[in-house]
Motif scaffolding. Structure first.
Motif, short mmCIF file in Angstrom:
data_model
loop_
_atom_site.label_atom_id
_atom_site.label_comp_id
_atom_site.label_asym_id
_atom_site.label_seq_id
_atom_site.Cartn_x
_atom_site.Cartn_y
_atom_site.Cartn_z
N ASP A 1 0.50 -1.26 0.07
CA ASP A 1 -0.26 0.07 0.34
C ASP A 1 0.82 1.58 0.05
O ASP A 1 0.05 2.15 -0.78
CB ASP A 1 -1.02 -0.26 1.40
CG ASP A 1 -2.32 -1.37 0.96
OD1 ASP A 1 -1.83 -1.08 -0.27
OD2 ASP A 1 -2.61 -1.36 1.79
N ARG B 1 2.05 1.49 -3.42
CA ARG B 1 1.24 2.52 -4.34
C ARG B 1 0.92 3.77 -4.44
O ARG B 1 0.46 4.38 -5.29
CB ARG B 1 0.55 1.72 -4.42
CG ARG B 1 0.41 0.29 -4.69
CD ARG B 1 -1.02 -0.25 -4.39
NE ARG B 1 -2.44 -0.06 -5.19
CZ ARG B 1 -3.54 -0.33 -4.71
NH1 ARG B 1 -4.10 -1.16 -3.88
NH2 ARG B 1 -4.70 0.43 -5.38
N GLU B 2 0.98 4.12 -2.84
CA GLU B 2 0.83 5.60 -2.64
C GLU B 2 1.80 6.61 -2.17
O GLU B 2 1.59 7.63 -2.46
CB GLU B 2 -0.18 5.50 -1.14
CG GLU B 2 -1.11 4.64 -0.95
CD GLU B 2 -1.82 4.51 0.50
OE1 GLU B 2 -1.36 5.27 1.70
OE2 GLU B 2 -2.71 3.69 0.85
#
Length: 286
Positions: free
Chosen positions: A103, A106-107
Motif C-alpha cells: 500500500d 502504491r501511495e
C-alpha cells in the motif's frame, strides 16, 4: 519521559510521569491511592492540577488528559498510543506488514529504492522489486457479493450500513496487488518470484526492516518480540545498529526487543550494546 502505573481490583493504586530535561530527572506528577492528596504535581505541570478533580478511582490521569486535550499530558498519551508499533513474528502479522508495504509503495509514501536497498543489505541476490496486479477471481467476487446480499437482508429496515450500529458490508477490490522480487541468476538472467516463493528469512527481514525505517524516519518506538526468531544473527545486528547509529537515527527513535541470542551482548557483536541498554529477565514461580 518515563510513565507508569499500577492497579488492583479496586482501581488505580499509583501513577507517575517523569521527564529528563537536559538529562536531569524531573517529576511531573505522582499519584498514590490512599494518600490525603492522591495527586502531586511538579512545577512544570502545576497548571494541570485541575484535571485531577475529574479523574475517577478507576481512570488514569493520562487518559483523562488525552480526552480533555490538555496539551502537555495529551502529547505524552499520544506518543504512547500512536507512536509505538509492535512487530509480531507470526505469519498473519508478517503478511499484514507486507500488505502495508504494498500500500505504501502504491501511495508513494515508501519508494522502491528504499525497499531494494533494504533487501540488498540482506545480500540475497535481489535485483529489483515490482507490484504485480492480479484480477480477483470471479468466484471470489461472487462469494462476497452473496455475503453482502445476506448482510443487507439481515439488517433491520431503514438501518444504514455503518450508522446506528448497522452491519458493515465487506468491500472487495477488483484487482489484488502482490509484491514480486527479481533475482539475479547464475548466468546473468533475471527471474521474478512472488513473495510467497521467498524464504521465511527474506520475508521476516522485509516485514521488519521497513517498520524500522519508518520508526527512524518518525522518531517513534518499535517493539519486537524475539528479534532473533526468524532473522539471521547478522541481520539482527544490522537492525540494532541502525538505531544505534546517530547519523541514521537523528530523531531519537527507539528499538525495544527481546532475544535469546547472547552474542548480541558480546564486544565482538557488530552492534555492541552498552550495559544500561540491557535488562535480564528470568522466569520464576511468581
Amino acid at each position: 519521559y518515563e510513565y507508569g502505573f499500577s492497579l488492583s481490583a479496586d482501581g488505580i493504586d499509583a501513577e507517575w510521569l517523569i521527564d529528563y530535561p537536559n538529562g536531569r530527572r524531573r517529576l511531573l506528577f505522582d499519584r498514590v491511592s490512599g494518600r490525603d492528596e492522591p495527586f502531586e504535581f511538579g512545577r512544570a505541570l502545576s497548571g494541570s492540577a485541575g484535571i485531577a478533580a475529574a479523574v475517577s478511582r478507576r481512570e488514569l490521569l493520562l487518559s483523562r488528559a488525552a480526552v480533555l486535550e490538555q496539551s502537555d499530558l495529551a502529547r505524552v498519551a499520544s506518543a504512547i498510543t500512536e507512536d509505538i508499533e509492535l512487530a509480531l513474528f507470526g505469519h498473519p502479522f508478517q503478511q499484514q506488514r507486507i500488505g502495508a508495504i504494498v500500500d505504501a509503495l502504491r501511495e508513494g509514501t515508501t519508494t522502491f529504492d528504499e525497499i531494494i536497498t533494504l533487501l540488498r543489505v540482506a545480500d540475497i541476490g535481489i535485483e529489483s522489486i515490482s507490484i504485480r496486479e492480479e484480477e480477483v477471481p470471479e468466484r471470489v467476487r461472487n462469494l462476497f457479493a452473496t455475503l453482502n446480499d445476506s448482510l443487507r437482508k439481515s439488517r433491520p429496515e431503514g438501518e444504514g450500513s455503518q450508522e446506528a450500529g448497522g452491519t458493515t458490508e465487506i468491500a472487495i477490490d477488483e484487482v489484488m496487488h502482490h509484491l514480486e522480487v527479481v533475482h539475479r541468476g547464475r548466468s546473468g538472467e533475471n527471474t521474478g518470484l512472488g513473495l510467497d516463493d521467498e524464504s521465511t528469512g527474506t520475508i521476516s527481514w522485509l516485514s521488519l526492516a521497513v517498520p524500522a525505517v519508518e520508526a527512524l524516519r518518525n522518531g517513534s518506538v518499535l517493539l519486537v518480540d524475539e528479534i532473533d526468531a526468524s532473522l539471521h544473527p547478522q541481520l539482527s545486528s544490522v537492525l540494532i545498529g541502525m538505531f544505534l547509529d546517530r547519523e541514521l537515527n537523528r530523531k531519537g527513535a527507539q528499538l525495544v526487543f527481546t532475544s535469546h541470542d547472547t552474542f548480541l551482548l558480546s564486544p565482538q557483536a557488530e552492534a555492541p550494546l552498552s550495559a544500561e541498554q540491557v535488562w535480564f529477565t528470568e522466569k520464576a514461580a511468581d
